[in-house]
Design a protein around this motif. Structure first.
Motif, PDB file in Angstrom:
ATOM      1  N   ARG A  89      -3.529  -6.946   6.362  1.00  0.00           N
ATOM      2  CA  ARG A  89      -2.490  -7.642   5.594  1.00  0.00           C
ATOM      3  C   ARG A  89      -2.790  -7.602   4.101  1.00  0.00           C
ATOM      4  O   ARG A  89      -3.941  -7.635   3.681  1.00  0.00           O
ATOM      5  CB  ARG A  89      -2.389  -9.097   6.041  1.00  0.00           C
ATOM      6  N   GLY A  90      -1.737  -7.553   3.313  1.00  0.00           N
ATOM      7  CA  GLY A  90      -1.907  -7.635   1.871  1.00  0.00           C
ATOM      8  C   GLY A  90      -2.434  -9.008   1.469  1.00  0.00           C
ATOM      9  O   GLY A  90      -2.134 -10.009   2.112  1.00  0.00           O
ATOM     10  N   ARG A  91      -3.215  -9.059   0.432  1.00  0.00           N
ATOM     11  CA  ARG A  91      -3.813 -10.318  -0.011  1.00  0.00           C
ATOM     12  C   ARG A  91      -3.534 -10.519  -1.494  1.00  0.00           C
ATOM     13  O   ARG A  91      -3.448  -9.555  -2.266  1.00  0.00           O
ATOM     14  CB  ARG A  91      -5.343 -10.307   0.206  1.00  0.00           C
ATOM     15  N   GLU A  92      -3.427 -11.781  -1.857  1.00  0.00           N
ATOM     16  CA  GLU A  92      -3.272 -12.074  -3.281  1.00  0.00           C
ATOM     17  C   GLU A  92      -4.613 -12.083  -3.994  1.00  0.00           C
ATOM     18  O   GLU A  92      -4.679 -12.240  -5.207  1.00  0.00           O
ATOM     19  CB  GLU A  92      -2.566 -13.425  -3.477  1.00  0.00           C
ATOM     20  N   LEU A  93      -5.673 -11.896  -3.238  1.00  0.00           N
ATOM     21  CA  LEU A  93      -7.015 -11.864  -3.822  1.00  0.00           C
ATOM     22  C   LEU A  93      -7.274 -10.484  -4.426  1.00  0.00           C
ATOM     23  O   LEU A  93      -6.983  -9.462  -3.812  1.00  0.00           O
ATOM     24  CB  LEU A  93      -8.065 -12.172  -2.752  1.00  0.00           C
ATOM     25  N   THR A  94      -7.823 -10.458  -5.618  1.00  0.00           N
ATOM     26  CA  THR A  94      -8.095  -9.192  -6.293  1.00  0.00           C
ATOM     27  C   THR A  94      -9.468  -8.685  -5.881  1.00  0.00           C
ATOM     28  O   THR A  94     -10.494  -9.253  -6.250  1.00  0.00           O
ATOM     29  CB  THR A  94      -8.046  -9.374  -7.820  1.00  0.00           C
ATOM     30  N   LYS A  95      -9.453  -7.615  -5.091  1.00  0.00           N
ATOM     31  CA  LYS A  95     -10.699  -7.004  -4.621  1.00  0.00           C
ATOM     32  C   LYS A  95     -10.466  -5.511  -4.420  1.00  0.00           C
ATOM     33  O   LYS A  95      -9.328  -5.073  -4.220  1.00  0.00           O
ATOM     34  CB  LYS A  95     -11.129  -7.613  -3.275  1.00  0.00           C
ATOM     35  N   PRO A  96     -11.531  -4.729  -4.462  1.00  0.00           N
ATOM     36  CA  PRO A  96     -11.372  -3.309  -4.111  1.00  0.00           C
ATOM     37  C   PRO A  96     -10.886  -3.189  -2.669  1.00  0.00           C
ATOM     38  O   PRO A  96     -11.343  -3.925  -1.789  1.00  0.00           O
ATOM     39  CB  PRO A  96     -12.796  -2.747  -4.263  1.00  0.00           C
ATOM     40  N   VAL A  97      -9.952  -2.266  -2.419  1.00  0.00           N
ATOM     41  CA  VAL A  97      -9.448  -2.015  -1.075  1.00  0.00           C
ATOM     42  C   VAL A  97      -9.857  -0.598  -0.684  1.00  0.00           C
ATOM     43  O   VAL A  97      -9.497   0.369  -1.360  1.00  0.00           O
ATOM     44  CB  VAL A  97      -7.920  -2.174  -1.010  1.00  0.00           C
ATOM     45  N   LEU A  98     -10.614  -0.488   0.400  1.00  0.00           N
ATOM     46  CA  LEU A  98     -11.226   0.774   0.802  1.00  0.00           C
ATOM     47  C   LEU A  98     -10.809   1.151   2.220  1.00  0.00           C
ATOM     48  O   LEU A  98     -10.461   0.292   3.028  1.00  0.00           O
ATOM     49  CB  LEU A  98     -12.751   0.669   0.742  1.00  0.00           C
ATOM     50  N   THR A  99     -10.850   2.429   2.516  1.00  0.00           N
ATOM     51  CA  THR A  99     -10.722   2.872   3.903  1.00  0.00           C
ATOM     52  C   THR A  99     -12.089   2.699   4.579  1.00  0.00           C
ATOM     53  O   THR A  99     -13.120   2.539   3.892  1.00  0.00           O
ATOM     54  CB  THR A  99     -10.327   4.347   3.983  1.00  0.00           C
ATOM     55  N   PRO A 100     -12.146   2.754   5.913  1.00  0.00           N
ATOM     56  CA  PRO A 100     -13.461   2.698   6.572  1.00  0.00           C
ATOM     57  C   PRO A 100     -14.407   3.786   6.071  1.00  0.00           C
ATOM     58  O   PRO A 100     -15.606   3.534   5.900  1.00  0.00           O
ATOM     59  CB  PRO A 100     -13.119   2.882   8.052  1.00  0.00           C
TER      60      PRO A 100
END
Length: 246
Positions: A86-97
């Motif tokens: 799910r999309g998050r309002e938290l700012t963090k790096p988003v990575l694939t496995p």
């Protein structure tokens, strides 16, 4: 040489023992054994988890540690990845496995301790859980059906973690899975000769002008098949029986 420090696999509020057992199996497939359970719904130990782990993966459950909170489970962790679709309002790096586990290998090589956090089956991780992680792992799946079950998510992570230690191709067979040795080149040649002789006697190579090409095709077929010694004996026996009945 000391063994490489592996990622901790943290299961947040897991709901079903069967899913914990399946996750243990997925972990051990790729050499992961550090399972940490945070507030499992049905308590611990769980006989359904043991039944699902099936054999060797039971040792992952034997070593599993239970914690009351995520903060306690992460006490010795330097960097953590939270798995969520799910999309998050938290700012963090988003990575694939794949990119996450490549990053994890680099961090471990530098002496760091990493963890991957998985949410409960029904709703996944909550924002309070994700907030404790440094990065997010999201699997690039069908956007119309992004849900993975717990064991699938763990399996994907384990597979990507092990990429630098897995062979690029399946190992060649020194022996077949049933323990039977591969046929030797001489055994395959004798088998090809036997069939060619009997087929010639039966008039198979017709018309005569096509016989050389037909024989070459058959010879290539025999050498291409991954035959065992037992296979060659069966093919010889089949042909003998056909000749007798003819």
């Amino acid at each position: 040489m000391a063994a490489r420090m592996e990622p901790a696999i943290i299961l947040m509020r897991p709901q079903m023992g069967e899913n914990i057992g399946a996750a243990a199996r997925a972990m051990l497939n790729f050499g992961l054994t550090d399972m940490r359970l945070v507030a499992p719904r049905d308590g611990w130990p769980n006989p359904r988890a043991v039944a699902m782990a099936s054999g060797a993966a039971g040792r992952v459950l034997d070593r599993a540690r239970v914690f009351a909170t995520l903060a306690e489970a992460m006490a010795d962790v330097d960097y953590a990845y939270a798995t969520t679709a799910r999309g998050r309002e938290l700012t963090k790096p988003v990575l694939t496995p794949a990119t996450a586990m490549a990053d994890a290998r680099d961090r471990v090589a530098q002496g760091g301790r990493v963890a991957v956090i998985f949410g409960p089956e029904r709703a996944g991780l909550e924002n309070e859980d994700v907030a404790r992680a440094n990065a997010i792992i999201t699997v690039p799946v069908n956007p119309d059906f992004p849900s993975l079950n717990l064991a699938q998510a763990v399996l994907l992570t384990g597979y990507e973690w092990a990429q630098d230690s897995l062979p690029p191709q399946p190992a060649p067979h020194g022996r077949r899975p049933d323990g039977e040795a591969p046929a030797t080149r001489l055994e395959i040649e004798k088998l090809a000769d036997h069939w060619e002789e009997r087929l010639a006697e039966a008039g198979f190579f017709f018309p005569p002008e096509k016989a050389p090409a037909m024989k070459l095709t058959l010879r290539n077929l025999w050498s291409r098949l991954p035959l065992t010694r037992a296979d060659t004996r069966i093919f010889h026996g089949m042909l003998r029986q056909l000749i007798r009945r003819g």
